[in-house]
Design an enzyme around this catalytic site. Structure first.
Site, PDB file in Angstrom:
ATOM      1  N   SER A  37       0.816  -1.215   0.000  1.00 49.32           N
ATOM      2  CA  SER A  37       0.000   0.000   0.000  1.00 49.32           C
ATOM      3  C   SER A  37       0.854   1.271   0.000  1.00 49.32           C
ATOM      4  O   SER A  37       1.577   1.527  -0.943  1.00 49.32           O
ATOM      5  CB  SER A  37      -0.959  -0.039   1.191  1.00 49.32           C
ATOM      6  OG  SER A  37      -1.925   0.960   1.112  1.00 49.32           O
TER       7      SER A  37
ATOM      8  N   ASP B 136      -5.991   2.205  -3.369  1.00 47.20           N
ATOM      9  CA  ASP B 136      -7.238   2.047  -2.618  1.00 47.20           C
ATOM     10  C   ASP B 136      -7.504   3.253  -1.719  1.00 47.20           C
ATOM     11  O   ASP B 136      -8.500   3.307  -1.014  1.00 47.20           O
ATOM     12  CB  ASP B 136      -7.237   0.752  -1.799  1.00 47.20           C
ATOM     13  CG  ASP B 136      -6.161   0.715  -0.721  1.00 47.20           C
ATOM     14  OD1 ASP B 136      -5.309   1.623  -0.674  1.00 47.20           O
ATOM     15  OD2 ASP B 136      -6.166  -0.251   0.072  1.00 47.20           O
TER      16      ASP B 136
END
Length: 440
Positions: free
Chosen positions: A97, A241
Site C-alpha cells: 500500500s 485504494d
C-alpha cells in the site's frame, strides 16, 4: 504467532516477507478455500520485490493444484473486482500500500471479492503453522497464465460508477499515481471521460513507489495544481485504494471533510442507504454533529477499512470510510477504491456546480490534542483501577476520547477532542498523568 495485521500480511521484503513465507501462505490460503473453479487471481503493484513474491505465490498455488491468473500491476480494488468477475475461488494482491518500496505485503480476497474475515485469517494461519500441505503430482499440478488485457474490464467497471450523460469536458485534473499500481488505469479513465489530464509520478522503476509522491505526500500535488491552474487534484497511494484530494486553491482537503461532503451529496441525491454512514474511531466528532442536522446517523468502527465494511454490512449501509482516504462506495466496489471515490467527487462537483474548496468546506473540525506515553505492560483497560471513572469524566464534560495501545510499540496513545482546545488539553493532561502512574 500471528501473521495477519490490520490489512493482510506486511513487512520488509526478503526479511519478513520472504519467498518461503509467500509460498506457504499461498498454499494455506488455497487449501482453506472452498474449491469450485480451481482458479486464483494474482495482482501486484510496482515494487521490484513483487516479482519474487509473485513467483513464490504461483509456485505454492500450482503445487496444490490451482490454476493461477496473473494480471500484473493493477490497483487492489481491481483485484477484488476481477476475482469475482472472472469467477475465481479467491484473489491475492501483492502490495504494501502506502509503505516504502522495500516493504511488501499480501492481501487476500474471497470468491466474491471481499476481504477475509478474522475467522478465515485464523484458519489460514493454523494451516500455515501446521506446515502440512496436500501437494499434487502429475497431471494434477496446476498451471499459470498471464493476462494483460484485463485492464479494460476494470476501466469499464469504474466508468459505470460515474453518472451517464455526464462528462468531464473542460475540467483540468492533476493525477498523482505515486509511481504505483494506478499509473496506467487512472489517466486512461479520466481522459476517456473527457478531462484535460495532467499526470505526475507515473513512471515506476520498482523503487520509487510512494517516494515523495501520492497520497502520502500530497504537498507535491498541491504545487502542481497551482502551477497548471487545475480545477482539482487527486493523489492515490501505491495500490490505489486510498484517495487524497487537493482543491483548486492548492489546499489539501481534510479526510473527514471529504467524507462529510460525499455523505451530504449522496443524501441530497437520494443515494444514501438507510440515511447513515460508517467511519472509524479516528474521525472527528464534527462530522457527526454536521450530518445529524440532516438526520444522517454516523456509526463508528475500529481502524481499518475492512472493519468499516463490517459495520456497513451490519447496518445495511452503502457508504463509509476512513479519514486517511480509504472510502467505500459499496454500490460500486467491495473495498476502498481511490478511482471510484475520485469519480464520485467529480459527480458531486458537477451536479452542485461548486468548486472543490466550497463543496468540501461544510463544517469546522473540532480541536484534537494527542500524546503518546511509554508503558511497561499493555494491561487491559478494564483491569486498571479507576480507568473507567476518569474516562467517564471526560465524556461528562462533553469531550470525546480515544485511548488505545500501539500495535507495534510499548506505547499508549491518548486523544481528546472537543470544542474548546484549552479544555481538551486540560483533560488530556489528566489522562496522561493517570495512565503514567498506572502503566509506567
Amino acid at each position: 504467532m500471528k501473521l495477519f495485521g490490520t490489512d493482510g500480511i506486511r513487512g520488509k521484503a526478503g526479511e519478513v516477507l520472504t519467498p518461503f513465507l509467500a509460498t506457504k501462505i499461498a498454499m494455506a490460503f488455497g487449501e482453506s478455500l472452498d474449491k469450485k473453479t480451481g482458479k486464483i487471481l494474482v495482482g501486484k503493484d510496482t515494487r521490484r520485490s513483487g516479482y519474487m513474491i509473485e513467483n513464490a505465490i504461483v509456485s505454492g498455488l500450482t503445487a496444490i493444484g490451482y490454476n493461477v491468473i496473473q494480471i500484473g500491476p493493477m490497483p487492489t480494488p481491481a483485484v477484488a473486482f476481477l476475482t469475482e468477475d472472472m469467477r475465481c475461488d479467491g484473489g491475492i494482491m501483492i502490495s504494501a500500500s502506502h509503505n516504502p518500496f522495500y516493504d511488501n505485503g499480501i492481501k487476500f480476497f474471497d470468491s466474491e471479492g471481499n476481504k477475509l474475515s478474522t475467522e478465515m485469517e485464523e484458519k489460514i494461519e493454523k494451516r500455515y503453522f501446521e506446515n502440512e500441505f496436500r501437494l499434487k503430482i502429475g497431471k494434477d499440478i496446476g498451471k499459470s497464465k498471464r493476462i494483460d488485457d484485463v485492464i479494460g474490464r476494470y476501466i469499464v467497471h469504474i466508468k459505470s460508477s460515474f453518472p451517464k450523460k455526464v462528462n468531464l469536458n473542460g475540467i483540468r485534473i492533476v493525477l498523482d499515481t505515486a509511481n504505483g499500481a494506478a499509473y496506467k488505469v487512472a489517466p486512461t479513465i479520466f481522459t476517456e471521460l473527457g478531462a484535460d489530464v495532467i499526470t505526475i509520478n507515473d513512471k515506476p522503476d520498482g523503487y520509487n513507489i510512494n517516494e515523495n509522491a501520492g497520497a502520502m505526500h500530497p504537498e507535491f500535488l498541491s504545487k502542481k495544481v497551482l502551477e497548471y491552474r487545475a480545477d482539482i487534484g487527486f493523489a492515490f497511494d501505491g495500490d490505489a485504494d486510498r484517495l487524497v484530494v487537493v482543491d483548486e486553491k492548492g489546499n489539501i482537503i481534510d479526510g473527514d471533510k471529504l467524507l462529510g461532503g460525499l455523505a451530504y451529496y449522496l443524501y441530497k441525491s437520494n443515494k444514501l442507504k438507510n440515511s447513515a454512514i460508517a467511519v472509524t474511531v479516528m474521525s472527528n466528532g464534527a462530522i457527526e454533529d454536521y450530518l445529524r442536522n440532516y438526520g444522517i446517523n454516523v456509526f463508528r468502527s475500529n481502524v481499518g477499512d475492512k472493519y468499516v465494511l463490517e459495520v456497513m454490512k451490519e447496518k445495511g449501509l452503502n457508504f463509509g470510510g476512513e479519514q486517511s482516504g480509504h472510502i467505500i462506495f459499496s454500490d460500486y466496489a467491495k473495498t476502498g477504491d481511490g478511482l471510484v471515490s475520485a469519480l464520485q467527487v467529480m459527480a458531486y462537483l458537477i451536479e452542485s456546480g461548486k468548486k472543490a474548496s466550497e463543496a468540501f468546506d461544510l463544517f469546522e473540525l473540532y480541536p484534537q490534542v494527542k500524546v503518546n506515553i511509554n508503558v511497561q505492560e499493555k494491561i487491559p483497560f478494564e483491569k486498571i483501577e479507576g480507568a473507567k471513572d476518569i474516562l467517564d469524566s471526560v465524556e461528562k464534560e462533553g469531550y470525546r476520547h480515544l485511548v488505545r495501545y500501539s500495535g507495534t510499540e510499548n506505547k499508549l496513545r491518548l486523544l481528546v477532542e472537543g470544542k474548546d482546545e484549552n479544555k481538551a488539553k486540560e483533560l488530556l493532561n489528566n489522562l496522561k498523568e493517570f495512565f503514567k502512574k498506572k502503566l509506567s
